[in-house]
Write a protein that holds these residues in place. Structure first.
Motif, mmCIF file in Angstrom:
data_model
loop_
_atom_site.group_PDB
_atom_site.id
_atom_site.type_symbol
_atom_site.label_atom_id
_atom_site.label_comp_id
_atom_site.label_asym_id
_atom_site.label_seq_id
_atom_site.Cartn_x
_atom_site.Cartn_y
_atom_site.Cartn_z
ATOM 1 N N GLN A 216 33.114 181.930 117.693
ATOM 2 C CA GLN A 216 33.548 180.674 117.085
ATOM 3 C C GLN A 216 32.367 180.036 116.359
ATOM 4 N N ASP A 217 32.500 179.849 115.050
ATOM 5 C CA ASP A 217 31.413 179.225 114.296
ATOM 6 C C ASP A 217 31.049 177.880 114.904
ATOM 7 N N ALA A 220 33.067 175.025 113.662
ATOM 8 C CA ALA A 220 34.448 175.063 114.143
ATOM 9 C C ALA A 220 34.564 174.640 115.601
ATOM 10 N N ALA A 307 40.389 176.075 103.028
ATOM 11 C CA ALA A 307 39.458 176.951 103.756
ATOM 12 C C ALA A 307 38.194 177.269 102.975
ATOM 13 N N ILE A 310 34.726 178.240 104.700
ATOM 14 C CA ILE A 310 34.374 179.532 105.303
ATOM 15 C C ILE A 310 33.983 180.555 104.239
ATOM 16 N N ARG A 312 31.221 181.641 103.203
ATOM 17 C CA ARG A 312 30.135 182.584 103.511
ATOM 18 C C ARG A 312 30.693 183.902 104.037
ATOM 19 N N ARG A 313 31.700 183.819 104.892
ATOM 20 C CA ARG A 313 32.288 185.017 105.503
ATOM 21 C C ARG A 313 33.494 185.534 104.734
ATOM 22 N N HIS A 314 34.120 184.658 103.964
ATOM 23 C CA HIS A 314 35.331 185.021 103.234
ATOM 24 C C HIS A 314 35.213 184.543 101.785
ATOM 25 N N CYS A 355 38.527 173.040 107.805
ATOM 26 C CA CYS A 355 37.388 173.899 107.436
ATOM 27 C C CYS A 355 37.314 173.964 105.913
ATOM 28 N N ASP A 412 29.625 176.853 108.878
ATOM 29 C CA ASP A 412 30.756 176.692 107.973
ATOM 30 C C ASP A 412 30.860 175.246 107.497
#
Length: 423
Positions: A216-217, A220, A307, A310, A312-314, A355, A412
């Protein structure tokens, strides 16, 4: 494709992934099963994903490079441009040998464009061109965030986009953060948290099978942390799947009711609850009209949003989150927060979170909620409730911007507001 070089089906899957994201607005992860249906090997599926994700991460820079090497700009959605993106990102970012990068995409081109693709690729490789590091954000996103958060945030977002984000773990209460940081070769940024380097296989790490922690970030994890200790009181977790906040709340002593309209995502929550030995009452329902016999002591609404936090990851969210999507998400959030408030008992708390890095989805929704509702007020978040490097704004809300925790790997983008209802 039977006579095509080995690896061509993987590039075709990457092409399908990019088409799903850029033309149809489908999230990259959601497009995987359809785009990779013809790939039997897990490593081929992973490489198709890597090609698509890195292309989306560097899309603007790839397009600048392609445009500089062609006499006339290729249409934005042309297959020739898409295949050049795939070939160039492999050679320049993923370190695929030049020959493999180009020969595996040429069979996917129809007729004449093959010569153009080969010529542009060969010229780029011959001239020793490199992609910028860190990548540039899409121009529209950069300008929107510049207006909202300033130049420093945009530059911080660029740096975040170019670096693999770390993995954050939330520990069950009572676990020693320093001990687990040592066992997992990580660091702890606050009690109940461990941060480890990216690229590790989660299910093989100590503590996973025992349910000691979950991924879990750190941003988040803030909304559920701000609910405090449950002490047997009731809490409703709206839009709960995949369940990180549900587990936090249950671990903190709340009697949790978790609601989400996605049965597959709730199945992941059930699996995680079983693994961690935690419990919650789970309901498959639409959060906009979920009804309960009695109000709750607290309601946590982590609302559906663009969203963009997020990214960085997506990185696909940077290209899918159009103005229309952000507007529709904000309208849904206005409805959700109004309904969530109706489920809170007098004297109870409502925690609203997204987010997102769009002010229309965070600050403006929180401001609009308070207008005309004298029975509600902001319950200010205090700095000692937050990890070092994240601070509340002047009215006590939390906005995690690009650049927060930058020296420790970042976090995030997130917005959290806590409200309290009068008795």
């Amino acid at each position: 494709m039977n006579n095509s070089p080995p690896g061509t089906p993987t590039r075709l899957a990457a092409l399908k992934l990019l088409d799903a994201v850029l033309r149809r607005g489908v999230p990259l992860e959601a497009a995987m099963d359809g785009a990779c249906a013809e790939l039997d090997r897990g490593d081929d599926r992973a490489f198709a994903h890597a090609i698509a994700a890195e292309t989306l991460r560097r899309l603007d820079d790839l397009d600048r490079l392609i445009d500089s090497a062609t006499e006339r700009p290729l249409p934005p959605d042309s297959k020739a441009r898409m295949l050049l993106r795939i070939a160039l990102v492999q050679a320049l970012a993923l370190k695929t040998p030049d020959h493999a990068a180009i020969t595996t995409v040429l069979p996917l081109a129809d007729g004449g464009p093959r010569k153009l693709i080969h010529a542009v690729f060969s010229r780029t490789m011959r001239e020793g061109t490199a992609l910028p590091d860190p990548p540039h954000l899409p121009a529209a996103v950069a300008e929107r965030w510049r207006q909202s958060w300033g130049n420093d945030a945009v530059e911080a977002a660029r740096l975040s986009l170019g670096a693999p984000p770390p993995i954050d773990l939330s520990l069950k209460p009572g676990e020693d953060s320093a001990l687990w940081a040592q066992r997992l070769d990580g660091i702890s940024l606050q009690p109940g948290h461990v941060r480890i380097a990216s690229g590790r296989r989660i299910v093989d790490l100590p503590g996973y099978d025992d349910g000691v922690w979950w991924v879990q970030d750190i941003a988040a994890s803030l909304p559920a942390r701000l609910a405090g200790a449950g002490e047997g009181r009731t809490v409703l977790d709206l839009c709960a799947a995949p369940g990180g906040k549900t587990m936090q709340l249950a671990a903190a002593g709340w009697r949790v009711t978790a609601v989400d309209q996605s049965e597959p995502r709730l199945e992941r929550l059930r699996e995680n609850l079983q693994r961690t030995g935690l419990s919650a009452a789970i309901h498959v329902a639409d959060a906009t009209d979920f009804a309960a016999d009695t109000p709750f002591d607290a309601v946590l609404l982590d609302a559906p949003c663009s969203a963009t936090g997020i990214f960085r990851r997506h990185p696909d969210v940077l290209h899918r989150a159009t103005a229309a999507i952000t507007r529709d998400a904000a309208e849904l959030q206005h409805r959700l927060i109004a309904h969530a408030a109706s489920l809170v008992a007098p004297g109870g708390r409502l925690i609203y979170a997204v987010c997102s890095l769009e002010a229309d989805e965070g600050e403006q929704v929180a401001k609009g909620f308070l207008a005309g509702r004298p029975e509600w007020r902001i319950d200010p978040v205090h700095i000692d409730e937050l990890p070092e490097g994240i601070a509340p704004d002047k009215v006590g809300r939390v906005r995690v911007r690009p650049g927060a925790l930058a020296d420790k790997g970042g976090g995030d983008g997130f917005f959290v507001a806590r409200f309290v209802r009068s008795d």
